[in-house]
Scaffold this active site. Structure first.
Site, PDB file in Angstrom:
ATOM      1  N   LYS A 119      -6.107  19.961 -17.006  1.00  0.00           N
ATOM      2  CA  LYS A 119      -5.663  18.759 -16.292  1.00  0.00           C
ATOM      3  C   LYS A 119      -6.559  18.397 -15.105  1.00  0.00           C
ATOM      4  O   LYS A 119      -6.743  17.220 -14.815  1.00  0.00           O
ATOM      5  CB  LYS A 119      -4.218  18.935 -15.802  1.00  0.00           C
ATOM      6  N   ASP A 128       3.233  12.981 -15.353  1.00  0.00           N
ATOM      7  CA  ASP A 128       4.171  14.072 -15.018  1.00  0.00           C
ATOM      8  C   ASP A 128       5.056  13.673 -13.835  1.00  0.00           C
ATOM      9  O   ASP A 128       6.275  13.878 -13.862  1.00  0.00           O
ATOM     10  CB  ASP A 128       3.404  15.354 -14.663  1.00  0.00           C
TER      11      ASP A 128
END
Ligand code: ATR
Length: 269
Positions: free
Chosen positions: A68, A104
């Site tokens: 990420k 997220d």
């Protein structure tokens, strides 16, 4: 039917064989009537994977552990909040131009805001890893007052300092007056189902307790929170919403959230 028009999407990560993202996205594509397929790619070499995305015209890619943060320098553009979080979980490919976003924090905030108004709330956030970081930035945007606890105190301190929050050891939370508790650690995750990151006694009636752990569906923390009279939000809620937000970015359409949750519940047994 898969044919010469089918568009390819996927997730890159390592390990990735446990990922539930193909369940989320393939189910949604089918119900949305889209000619698209979503696969899991266990990646060893990130640079080669990114070349492959561009070279093969993969339309959209989810990014998971451990890429990420590492993926950011490979992208042509990164949305501001993802840059601040230093994590991208969503890549969109438009003619070889790759943009990165983070869904997220959106998933977590949407799940919370469905239950409570976050404005000015006092929040206890457990954890200082990638997920915690994304949630902390989201809470900052809502004007929450956040207390961060983490096993490795130095990481809690660094995250708290970055955002103007407070860090403290877990052993010092007795009497802390918070309205919201979020577990963003992996404590309680299968096979450690009998563990909870918090003493049950800390949980008080009226609190809202969210767990990002989704396996098991009802963690020990959530069970105890319910027993104490708290409002609970399961990890499945954030998981489904971060995926739904990705689908919206890629297709411009919002998928049916309830159907995604149903697919996930079935997959998680
Ligand atoms: P994610 O991307 O899911 O946030 P991560 O970045 O590896 O994953 O972060 C995991 C979080 O869970 C961290 O806050 C970690 O604490 P440390 O920073 O001290 O490692 C926390 N965590 C994992 N296992 C734990 C355990 N057994 N007890 C307490 N905290 C734990």
């Amino acid at each position: 039917m898969i044919n010469a028009q089918t568009q390819l999407y996927g997730v890159i990560g390592n390990p990735v064989r446990h990922s539930l993202s193909p369940i989320i996205h393939n189910g949604a594509f089918r119900r949305m009537g889209l000619n698209a397929v979503y696969l899991a790619f266990e990646v060893e070499n990130l640079a080669e994977a990114i070349s492959g995305i561009r070279g093969l015209g993969v339309r959209g890619v989810s990014v998971t552990i451990p890429f990420k943060t590492q993926v950011i320098p490979f992208l042509d553009e990164v949305e501001e909040v993802a840059g601040k979080i230093k994590a991208v979980n969503t890549i969109t490919n438009e003619g070889g131009r790759l943009t990165g976003q983070n869904t997220d924090w959106r998933g977590a905030l949407e799940a919370l805001e469905e239950k409570i108004d976050l404005k000015d709330k006092r929040v206890l956030l457990l954890g200082s890893g990638g997920a915690s970081r994304a949630i902390a930035f989201g809470l900052k945007g809502k004007g929450c007052q956040v207390f961060i606890c983490n096993r490795s105190l130095h990481k809690a301190r660094a995250l708290a300092e970055e955002l103007g929050f407070v860090s403290l050891p877990l052993s010092c939370i007795d009497g802390l007056d918070t309205q919201v508790v979020i577990n963003a650690t992996s404590v309680g995750m299968h096979p450690n189902d009998t563990q909870s990151p918090l003493q049950k006694e800390f949980l008080k009636k009226g609190m809202t307790v969210m767990d990002i752990v989704y396996h098991p569906l009802r963690t020990k923390l959530l069970q105890e929170a319910e027993e104490q009279g708290c409002q609970t939000i399961a990890g499945l809620e954030m998981l489904a919403r971060q995926g739904a937000a990705q689908l919206q970015i890629w297709t411009g359409r919002r998928p049916d959230l309830e159907e995604i949750k149903e697919d996930l519940r079935r997959a998680l047994g």
